[in-house]
Design a protein around this motif. Structure first.
Motif, PDB file in Angstrom:
ATOM      1  N   ASP A   1       0.820  -1.210   0.000  1.00 30.03           N
ATOM      2  CA  ASP A   1       0.000   0.000   0.000  1.00 30.03           C
ATOM      3  C   ASP A   1       0.858   1.265   0.000  1.00 30.03           C
ATOM      4  OD1 ASP A   1      -1.928   1.923   0.256  1.00 30.03           O
ATOM      5  OD2 ASP A   1      -3.018   0.896   1.858  1.00 30.03           O
ATOM      6  N   LEU A   2       0.993   1.885  -1.163  1.00 37.80           N
ATOM      7  CA  LEU A   2       1.819   3.087  -1.290  1.00 37.80           C
ATOM      8  C   LEU A   2       1.246   4.290  -0.552  1.00 37.80           C
ATOM      9  CD1 LEU A   2       2.876   2.817  -5.029  1.00 37.80           C
ATOM     10  CD2 LEU A   2       4.419   2.795  -3.073  1.00 37.80           C
ATOM     11  N   ARG A   3       0.008   4.198  -0.091  1.00 39.16           N
ATOM     12  CA  ARG A   3      -0.554   5.302   0.681  1.00 39.16           C
ATOM     13  C   ARG A   3       0.167   5.484   2.013  1.00 39.16           C
ATOM     14  NH1 ARG A   3      -6.750   3.476   0.006  1.00 39.16           N
ATOM     15  NH2 ARG A   3      -5.670   1.498   0.409  1.00 39.16           N
ATOM     16  N   VAL A   4       0.877   4.463   2.454  1.00 44.12           N
ATOM     17  CA  VAL A   4       1.726   4.603   3.648  1.00 44.12           C
ATOM     18  C   VAL A   4       2.831   5.615   3.352  1.00 44.12           C
ATOM     19  CG1 VAL A   4       3.337   3.416   5.181  1.00 44.12           C
ATOM     20  CG2 VAL A   4       1.176   2.316   4.537  1.00 44.12           C
ATOM     21  N   ALA A   5       3.435   5.521   2.175  1.00 42.16           N
ATOM     22  CA  ALA A   5       4.455   6.506   1.779  1.00 42.16           C
ATOM     23  C   ALA A   5       3.852   7.897   1.666  1.00 42.16           C
ATOM     24  CB  ALA A   5       5.092   6.091   0.454  1.00 42.16           C
ATOM     25  N   ASP A   6       2.622   7.988   1.166  1.00 45.56           N
ATOM     26  CA  ASP A   6       1.944   9.291   1.090  1.00 45.56           C
ATOM     27  C   ASP A   6       1.790   9.905   2.476  1.00 45.56           C
ATOM     28  OD1 ASP A   6       1.699   8.561  -1.559  1.00 45.56           O
ATOM     29  OD2 ASP A   6      -0.477   8.280  -1.494  1.00 45.56           O
ATOM     30  N   ARG A   7       1.421   9.082   3.435  1.00 45.84           N
ATOM     31  CA  ARG A   7       1.255   9.564   4.811  1.00 45.84           C
ATOM     32  C   ARG A   7       2.599  10.019   5.387  1.00 45.84           C
ATOM     33  NH1 ARG A   7      -1.712  12.098   8.636  1.00 45.84           N
ATOM     34  NH2 ARG A   7      -1.796  11.001  10.629  1.00 45.84           N
ATOM     35  N   CYS A   8       3.671   9.288   5.101  1.00 45.08           N
ATOM     36  CA  CYS A   8       5.004   9.695   5.554  1.00 45.08           C
ATOM     37  C   CYS A   8       5.378  11.053   4.971  1.00 45.08           C
ATOM     38  CB  CYS A   8       6.041   8.650   5.152  1.00 45.08           C
ATOM     39  SG  CYS A   8       5.914   7.076   6.020  1.00 45.08           S
ATOM     40  N   ALA A   9       5.109  11.236   3.675  1.00 36.69           N
ATOM     41  CA  ALA A   9       5.420  12.513   3.034  1.00 36.69           C
ATOM     42  C   ALA A   9       4.608  13.637   3.660  1.00 36.69           C
ATOM     43  CB  ALA A   9       5.145  12.414   1.531  1.00 36.69           C
ATOM     44  N   GLU A  10       3.361  13.369   3.961  1.00 35.10           N
ATOM     45  CA  GLU A  10       2.502  14.362   4.601  1.00 35.10           C
ATOM     46  C   GLU A  10       3.052  14.763   5.974  1.00 35.10           C
ATOM     47  OE1 GLU A  10      -2.095  14.517   6.377  1.00 35.10           O
ATOM     48  OE2 GLU A  10      -1.383  12.764   5.291  1.00 35.10           O
ATOM     49  N   LEU A  11       3.455  13.775   6.760  1.00 32.44           N
ATOM     50  CA  LEU A  11       3.978  14.054   8.100  1.00 32.44           C
ATOM     51  C   LEU A  11       5.301  14.824   8.021  1.00 32.44           C
ATOM     52  CD1 LEU A  11       3.226  10.626   9.812  1.00 32.44           C
ATOM     53  CD2 LEU A  11       1.933  12.756  10.038  1.00 32.44           C
ATOM     54  N   TYR A  12       6.158  14.457   7.060  1.00 30.61           N
ATOM     55  CA  TYR A  12       7.414  15.186   6.896  1.00 30.61           C
ATOM     56  C   TYR A  12       7.133  16.638   6.526  1.00 30.61           C
ATOM     57  CZ  TYR A  12      11.960  16.687   5.249  1.00 30.61           C
ATOM     58  OH  TYR A  12      13.122  17.401   5.084  1.00 30.61           O
ATOM     59  N   ALA A  13       6.217  16.857   5.591  1.00 34.14           N
ATOM     60  CA  ALA A  13       5.896  18.223   5.154  1.00 34.14           C
ATOM     61  C   ALA A  13       5.337  19.054   6.300  1.00 34.14           C
ATOM     62  CB  ALA A  13       4.908  18.182   3.993  1.00 34.14           C
ATOM     63  N   GLU A  14       4.656  18.415   7.226  1.00 30.27           N
ATOM     64  CA  GLU A  14       4.086  19.123   8.378  1.00 30.27           C
ATOM     65  C   GLU A  14       5.108  19.345   9.489  1.00 30.27           C
ATOM     66  OE1 GLU A  14       0.732  16.753   9.480  1.00 30.27           O
ATOM     67  OE2 GLU A  14      -0.500  17.447   7.793  1.00 30.27           O
ATOM     68  N   GLY A  15       6.313  18.783   9.331  1.00 28.76           N
ATOM     69  CA  GLY A  15       7.392  19.040  10.273  1.00 28.76           C
ATOM     70  C   GLY A  15       7.426  18.174  11.509  1.00 28.76           C
ATOM     71  N   TRP A  16       6.832  16.978  11.453  1.00 34.21           N
ATOM     72  CA  TRP A  16       6.797  16.125  12.639  1.00 34.21           C
ATOM     73  C   TRP A  16       8.145  15.480  12.947  1.00 34.21           C
ATOM     74  CZ3 TRP A  16       2.977  16.679  15.916  1.00 34.21           C
ATOM     75  CH2 TRP A  16       1.743  17.138  15.448  1.00 34.21           C
ATOM     76  N   ALA A  17       9.008  15.311  11.945  1.00 37.22           N
ATOM     77  CA  ALA A  17      10.346  14.752  12.151  1.00 37.22           C
ATOM     78  C   ALA A  17      11.216  15.137  10.961  1.00 37.22           C
ATOM     79  CB  ALA A  17      10.299  13.236  12.311  1.00 37.22           C
ATOM     80  N   PRO A  18      12.555  15.219  11.167  1.00 31.85           N
ATOM     81  CA  PRO A  18      13.436  15.672  10.089  1.00 31.85           C
ATOM     82  C   PRO A  18      13.971  14.559   9.189  1.00 31.85           C
ATOM     83  CG  PRO A  18      14.660  15.513  12.130  1.00 31.85           C
ATOM     84  CD  PRO A  18      13.243  15.150  12.469  1.00 31.85           C
ATOM     85  N   LEU A  19      13.631  13.309   9.495  1.00 30.16           N
ATOM     86  CA  LEU A  19      14.194  12.171   8.770  1.00 30.16           C
ATOM     87  C   LEU A  19      13.101  11.130   8.543  1.00 30.16           C
ATOM     88  CD1 LEU A  19      16.752  10.548   7.755  1.00 30.16           C
ATOM     89  CD2 LEU A  19      16.926   9.667  10.102  1.00 30.16           C
ATOM     90  N   VAL A  20      13.141  10.492   7.354  1.00 27.11           N
ATOM     91  CA  VAL A  20      12.211   9.413   7.039  1.00 27.11           C
ATOM     92  C   VAL A  20      13.007   8.173   6.671  1.00 27.11           C
ATOM     93  CG1 VAL A  20      10.263   8.659   5.628  1.00 27.11           C
ATOM     94  CG2 VAL A  20      10.564  11.094   6.130  1.00 27.11           C
ATOM     95  N   ILE A  21      12.699   7.054   7.315  1.00 25.57           N
ATOM     96  CA  ILE A  21      13.312   5.772   6.969  1.00 25.57           C
ATOM     97  C   ILE A  21      12.225   4.856   6.424  1.00 25.57           C
ATOM     98  CG2 ILE A  21      14.557   3.735   7.787  1.00 25.57           C
ATOM     99  CD1 ILE A  21      15.749   5.440  10.013  1.00 25.57           C
ATOM    100  N   PHE A  22      12.464   4.300   5.245  1.00 31.24           N
ATOM    101  CA  PHE A  22      11.543   3.317   4.681  1.00 31.24           C
ATOM    102  C   PHE A  22      12.173   1.934   4.815  1.00 31.24           C
ATOM    103  CE2 PHE A  22      10.204   7.165   2.329  1.00 31.24           C
ATOM    104  CZ  PHE A  22       8.888   7.190   2.768  1.00 31.24           C
ATOM    105  N   THR A  23      11.394   0.975   5.289  1.00 32.07           N
ATOM    106  CA  THR A  23      11.919  -0.359   5.559  1.00 32.07           C
ATOM    107  C   THR A  23      11.074  -1.421   4.868  1.00 32.07           C
ATOM    108  OG1 THR A  23      12.265  -2.031   7.302  1.00 32.07           O
ATOM    109  CG2 THR A  23      10.677  -0.287   7.782  1.00 32.07           C
ATOM    110  N   GLY A  24      11.735  -2.398   4.267  1.00 35.43           N
ATOM    111  CA  GLY A  24      11.016  -3.506   3.657  1.00 35.43           C
ATOM    112  C   GLY A  24      11.724  -4.060   2.447  1.00 35.43           C
TER     113      GLY A  24
END
Length: 213
Positions: free
Chosen positions: A30-53
């Motif tokens: 489900d690529l919508r998980v990546a969409d949610r990560c991008a949304e959270l990053y854009a909102e400034g919740w954390a400065p780093l994103v790690i994708f695992t799998g």
């Protein structure tokens, strides 16, 4: 539908957002998980994103590379800068997702975990075993049961997935993979009725054969 909704509600155990050190996107179909990560990053919740799998049962042959790479490509296309993204491309289950990310972010004290809505309980149950002590916020794409099926993962597949993960709550706790989770009578009834209706594709073959007796 009522039984499916009961399992959906059971597995949706997200928490309120808090500022964190890293956002982790758990790979899946489900690529919508990546969409949610991008949304959270854009909102400034954390400065780093790690994708695992790596590549799992539902994604093998459907992605050009690993789940982590596909999620990274999606997030970068949505505006997450390359320098803010890291990849972990070897994990094949939730326990490995958490343990291997821990090695990539050893100094993280607070982590936002992003997964499919119906996988949130499994993540919350696995964290105390695979990364005890970390402060965790768990979230997912913000939609309901009716919106979760996608072209390559039908409603029937989704229900089978939730049935299988409900069985794993006790089975994985017995093996020490997860913390034990409560299972109320309404959830047990939903599980039993959906098994009886044939939604058993995500159960191990040995378990299916026992339940079919």
């Amino acid at each position: 539908m009522d039984y499916a909704q009961a399992l959906w509600d059971y597995h949706n155990t997200g928490t309120s957002l808090e500022q964190a050190d890293v956002i982790v996107g758990l790979g899946s179909y489900d690529l919508r998980v990546a969409d949610r990560c991008a949304e959270l990053y854009a909102e400034g919740w954390a400065p780093l994103v790690i994708f695992t799998g790596a590549s799992g049962n539902w994604t093998s042959g459907k992605l050009a590379g690993s789940e982590a790479q596909a999620f990274s490509d999606r997030a970068i296309a949505l505006g997450v800068p390359q320098h803010a993204v890291r990849l972990e491309e070897t994990a094949t289950n939730i326990s490995e997702n958490i343990r291997f990310v821990r090695a990539h972010a050893p100094g993280a004290g607070k982590v936002i975990w992003v997964t499919k809505p119906q996988t949130q309980r499994r993540v919350s149950a696995t964290l105390p075993v695979s990364w005890p002590g970390v402060i965790s916020i768990i979230t997912a794409p913000q939609h309901g049961l009716a919106a979760q099926p996608v072209a390559h993962h039908s409603f029937e597949a989704l229900v089978s997935e939730m049935v299988g993960d409900t069985w794993r709550m006790a089975a994985y706790a017995d093996k020490g993979f997860q913390a034990r989770q409560p299972l109320g009578p309404d959830v047990q009834m939903a599980f039993d009725q959906l098994v009886a209706a044939g939604f058993t594709d995500h159960l191990p073959p040995t378990v299916r054969s026992l339940l079919d007796r």
